[in-house]
Design an enzyme around this catalytic site. Structure first.
Site, PDB file in Angstrom:
ATOM      1  N   VAL A  23       0.851  -1.197   0.000  1.00  0.00           N
ATOM      2  CA  VAL A  23       0.000   0.000   0.000  1.00  0.00           C
ATOM      3  C   VAL A  23       0.883   1.242   0.000  1.00  0.00           C
ATOM      4  CG1 VAL A  23      -1.824   1.245   1.212  1.00  0.00           C
ATOM      5  CG2 VAL A  23      -1.736  -1.247   1.354  1.00  0.00           C
TER       6      VAL A  23
ATOM      7  N   GLY B 115       3.453   2.061  -1.707  1.00  0.00           N
ATOM      8  CA  GLY B 115       4.887   1.888  -2.002  1.00  0.00           C
ATOM      9  C   GLY B 115       5.773   2.291  -0.844  1.00  0.00           C
TER      10      GLY B 115
ATOM     11  N   GLY C 236       6.344   4.162 -19.322  1.00  0.00           N
ATOM     12  CA  GLY C 236       6.471   3.108 -18.317  1.00  0.00           C
ATOM     13  C   GLY C 236       5.691   3.390 -17.042  1.00  0.00           C
TER      14      GLY C 236
ATOM     15  N   GLU D  56       0.957   0.035 -17.247  1.00  0.00           N
ATOM     16  CA  GLU D  56       1.210  -1.296 -17.794  1.00  0.00           C
ATOM     17  C   GLU D  56       0.639  -1.398 -19.212  1.00  0.00           C
ATOM     18  OE1 GLU D  56       2.534  -3.910 -15.982  1.00  0.00           O
ATOM     19  OE2 GLU D  56       2.797  -2.660 -14.208  1.00  0.00           O
TER      20      GLU D  56
ATOM     21  N   LYS E 120      -5.827  -1.850  -2.332  1.00  0.00           N
ATOM     22  CA  LYS E 120      -5.102  -1.156  -1.260  1.00  0.00           C
ATOM     23  C   LYS E 120      -6.050  -0.649  -0.174  1.00  0.00           C
ATOM     24  CE  LYS E 120      -1.545   0.227  -4.541  1.00  0.00           C
ATOM     25  NZ  LYS E 120      -1.177   1.269  -5.515  1.00  0.00           N
TER      26      LYS E 120
END
Ligand code: NAP
Length: 435
Positions: free
Chosen positions: A134, A136, A189, A192, A207
């Site tokens: 959650v 990062g 990038g 996805e 999350k």
């Protein structure tokens, strides 16, 4: 658990986060919180020969992540494969079953199978940690599970998907459509090749489902989340919302009431000066509202190799230095069953955009219909549009915001407005965030 001088790590999944972790550990060859040292003694991924930003040729390779998870050569299993099922779940179950602590970044796995994995981990007396799942690099899990365990959290709301936040920010800044910005995000990038998990709101829902379980002591229940993504957010709505003093964000929220827990993800309007509206680009941001502490705001990078690997490394340090806490807020056996609240009962303000015929009496007809349906208008905006976009179907836009109203009443009112002869298309509903 035995105290180790050297903690041997098995790392399954060597993509963005996995190679980020290996790089971190190589840069900190003496990563030794509280004296114990972490050493990678096994790695696994799909393809051994795939080029990677970290040279794995010196590390013991194991083809099967499940075999790595149960290997006698590892003390901690680190799962960085991803996905709610498949090899990630099989390997985590195998590691826990073998009594090995698990660290994972996998929000889909924890949101969808967290309750049963917690039972397994606690039965074996080993930690199952998922800080990186959650936000990062932002320690949201630790704050909710540990730092605020002495409070009664009432609600959590925030921006939990950096890809969506980047896309919405770029649409507003550049005046480009969702499709154009998504294409650029994929080239850079940030998104996805298959962006469904992100733009469909599912990643944010994973999350917020985890945060709800940590905050409210209930079993995580992704299936109960009400989810709407950003695919249908139109540039026109971004511009009209701005004219009304708002910015559209993908807001994930979890609220607890005496009726139960409501977990939702929606594109929502936040007042321009509000910190959530100010969190631009790929940032994540979160408000936590506790009965005693009041409101806490955290913000930071929610993804990327560096921040996410830092969160994984912090969990590894926790395994090395501390005893075992419950996986969620309370021991798995005491987790309350998730009691979902019917979203139709939720009360909030709303933004409605209508495309109507440019003729007299339309505004009066819309206002009367809303009043009859029990919806009270807060503000009204009618704005001439040059080069009217196709979504207006040849009509002119009118936009209104409502006072707080039950969702069921609002939806019934929308049906009645949609049936008015002067209304050319279904009204576009966006919620105004309760923040
Ligand atoms: N990327 C982020 O910023 C971020 C942030 C927070 C959380 N996370 C979570 O972290 C986890 C990993 O994400 P990531 O971005 O690092 O993913 P990724 O770059 O796609 O890497 C996935 C890795 O898993 C391996 N893998 C895939 N299928 C496999 C299989 N069947 N058997 C064995 N290995 C398999 C891949 O092997 P190959 O390399 O050989 O193809 C690859 O090394 C996910 O749960 C994700 O949600 C990511």
């Amino acid at each position: 658990m035995t105290k180790h001088k050297t903690w041997r790590l098995g790392v399954a999944g060597l993509g963005t986060v996995g190679t980020g972790l290996l790089t971190f550990l190589a840069d900190h060859a003496k990563y030794a919180p509280a004296g114990g040292q972490a050493v990678v003694t096994g790695v696994s991924a799909r393809s051994r020969s795939r080029p990677r930003p970290f040279d794995i040729s010196g590390l013991p390779w194991v083809d099967d992540p499940v075999a790595l998870a149960t290997s006698a050569e590892i003390d901690i299993f680190v799962e960085l494969i991803g996905g709610s099922d498949g090899p990630a779940k099989a390997a985590v179950e195998a590691a826990l079953g073998a009594g090995k602590p698990v660290v994972t970044a996998n929000k889909a796995l924890i949101a969808e199978h967290g309750a049963e994995l917690a039972v397994l981990a606690e039965a074996k007396g080993v930690p199952l940690l998922f800080e990186a799942a959650v936000m990062g690099g932002v320690p949201a899990v630790k704050i909710v599970r540990e730092a605020l365990v002495g409070d009664d959290i009432r609600s959590i709301a925030g921006i939990l998907n950096g890809t969506c936040n980047f896309i919405l920010t770029e649409m507003e800044a550049t005046g480009r459509s969702f499709g154009e910005v998504l294409g650029e995000a994929q080239r850079l990038g940030y998104a996805e090749a298959d962006p469904t998990m992100d733009v469909g709101g599912f990643d944010a829902a994973h999350k917020i489902s985890i945060l709800a379980a940590l905050a409210f002591g209930c079993a995580p229940n992704f299936a109960a989340a009400e989810i709407e993504g950003i695919e249908n957010v139109d540039l026109l709505d971004i511009q009209l919302a701005r004219d009304l003093g708002y910015r559209i964000k993908l807001v994930a929220s979890a609220d607890r009431s005496s009726d139960g827990v409501l977990v939702r993800v929606h594109p929502s309007l936040a007042p321009l000066a509000h910190p959530l509206a100010q969190a631009g680009g790929a940032l994540n941001a979160l408000f936590i509202d506790g009965a005693r502490t009041g409101r806490i705001f955290i913000q930071g990078p929610g993804a990327g190799a560096g921040p996410t690997a830092a969160a994984v490394a912090a969990d590894i340090a926790d395994v090395m230095t501390t005893g075992t806490r419950p996986v969620f807020q309370v021991p798995a056996s005491q987790l309350e069953p998730f009691k979902p609240v019917d979203p139709a009962k939720s009360i909030g303000r709303a933004y409605l955009r209508l495309s109507v015929k440019d003729e007299p009496g339309v505004i009066a007809a819309v206002s009367e219909t809303l009043a009859e349906a029990g919806v009270s208008i807060e503000s009204f905006l009618q704005k001439p549009i040059e080069n009217a976009p196709a979504i207006l179907k040849g009509g002119v836009p009118i936009v209104l915001t409502t006072h707080a109203v039950a969702e069921s009443v609002l939806k019934a009112a929308i049906e009645r407005i949609a049936a008015l002869p002067a209304v050319l298309d279904r009204p576009r509903l966006l919620r105004i965030a309760r923040i």
